[in-house]
Design an enzyme around this catalytic site. Structure first.
Site, PDB file in Angstrom:
ATOM      1  N   VAL A  61       1.424 -12.139  -3.890  1.00  0.00           N
ATOM      2  CA  VAL A  61       2.512 -11.937  -3.011  1.00  0.00           C
ATOM      3  C   VAL A  61       2.210 -11.986  -1.420  1.00  0.00           C
ATOM      4  CG1 VAL A  61       3.847 -10.460  -4.810  1.00  0.00           C
ATOM      5  CG2 VAL A  61       2.056  -9.412  -2.983  1.00  0.00           C
ATOM      6  N   TYR A 152      -3.334   2.067   3.811  1.00  0.00           N
ATOM      7  CA  TYR A 152      -2.454   2.082   2.760  1.00  0.00           C
ATOM      8  C   TYR A 152      -1.387   2.901   3.262  1.00  0.00           C
ATOM      9  CZ  TYR A 152      -0.494   3.224  -2.001  1.00  0.00           C
ATOM     10  OH  TYR A 152       0.355   2.955  -3.101  1.00  0.00           O
TER      11      TYR A 152
END
Length: 257
Positions: A61, A152
């Protein structure tokens, strides 16, 4: 139920964890599904389980041509795209002062750029067909920081705001865009938490419902947001964490195993 009869969906991160649970629920409820994932082996196994309603496409992706090809596979196979679930994620954790630029880039590219590229190409196809629904899987860490998870958490926070922006931009095209923010879920990516008893206990102490979620318990809210029951819901962030957000994040540095 058959909420998604004759609907066509794409799912990234489709071959394990939350993504796999979303795929299985969609097929069970009547959808045709294209699943994108890096693992050709797991995609093949999933196709063997689900039959003609599922097709797997090896997809990174973070590579725009891969994402575009995944979306094109849906339209080539079934002539349309109605639903999209952008689940692919992962992290290379580390304290901010020690984190390498390469690890920062790898994490943010996967969790944020991957969602951007997916929404971009999914929405182009949906817009041409008159509408659709997109669900982006963010994380509780969009709201609750954790030590060692700066890249993250920043990326997942970006997913939430990207979702809201996309909802604003795409509403006039009949496309709804929402996000789901899971807490602790039993997936291959969280195995280290469950393999360390003291760490696991520290996490559970923060979760009022007293346990981690199974992937299907996150897939359900994802499918709700894509369904007609949520036809007046867009730009929202649905936290699915057993109440964790109201208690905070454990400091596990000294707990070991």
């Amino acid at each position: 139920m058959a909420r998604f009869d004759e609907r066509v969906a794409v799912v990234t991160g489709a071959a394990s964890g939350i993504g796999e649970a979303v795929v299985r629920r969609l097929v069970a409820e009547g959808a045709q599904v294209i699943g994108g994932d890096l693992s050709a082996e797991r995609l093949q196994a999933l196709a063997g389980d689900l039959g003609a309603a599922f097709r797997g496409v090896v997809t990174d992706v973070t590579v725009e041509s891969d994402v575009e090809a995944m979306v094109a596979t849906a339209t080539d196979a079934w002539g349309r795209l109605d639903l999209a679930f952008n689940v692919a994620g992962g992290a290379r954790p580390g304290p901010i002062v020690d984190l390498t630029e390469a690890d920062w880039d790898a994490t943010v590219d996967l969790v944020l750029k991957g969602v951007f590229l997916s929404v971009k190409h999914e929405a182009r196809v949906m817009r041409a067909a008159g509408g659709g629904a997109v669900v982006n899987v963010s994380s509780l860490n969009a709201h609750v920081p954790m030590r060692g998870g700066g890249s993250y958490a920043a990326g997942k926070g970006g997913v939430e705001m990207l979702t809201r922006t996309a909802a604003l931009e795409l509403a006039e095209d009949g496309i709804r865009v929402n996000s789901v923010l899971p807490g602790l879920v039993r997936t291959p990516g969280t195995a280290a938490v469950f393999d360390r008893p003291r760490v696991h206990e520290a996490f559970l102490a923060r979760i009022p419902l007293g346990r981690a979620a199974d992937p299907d318990e996150v897939a359900g809210p994802c499918l709700y947001l894509a369904s007609d029951d949520a036809r007046y819901v867009t730009g929202t962030a649905l936290v699915v964490d057993g109440g964790w957000e109201i208690t905070g994040y454990p400091d596990v540095r000294a707990l070991g195993s």
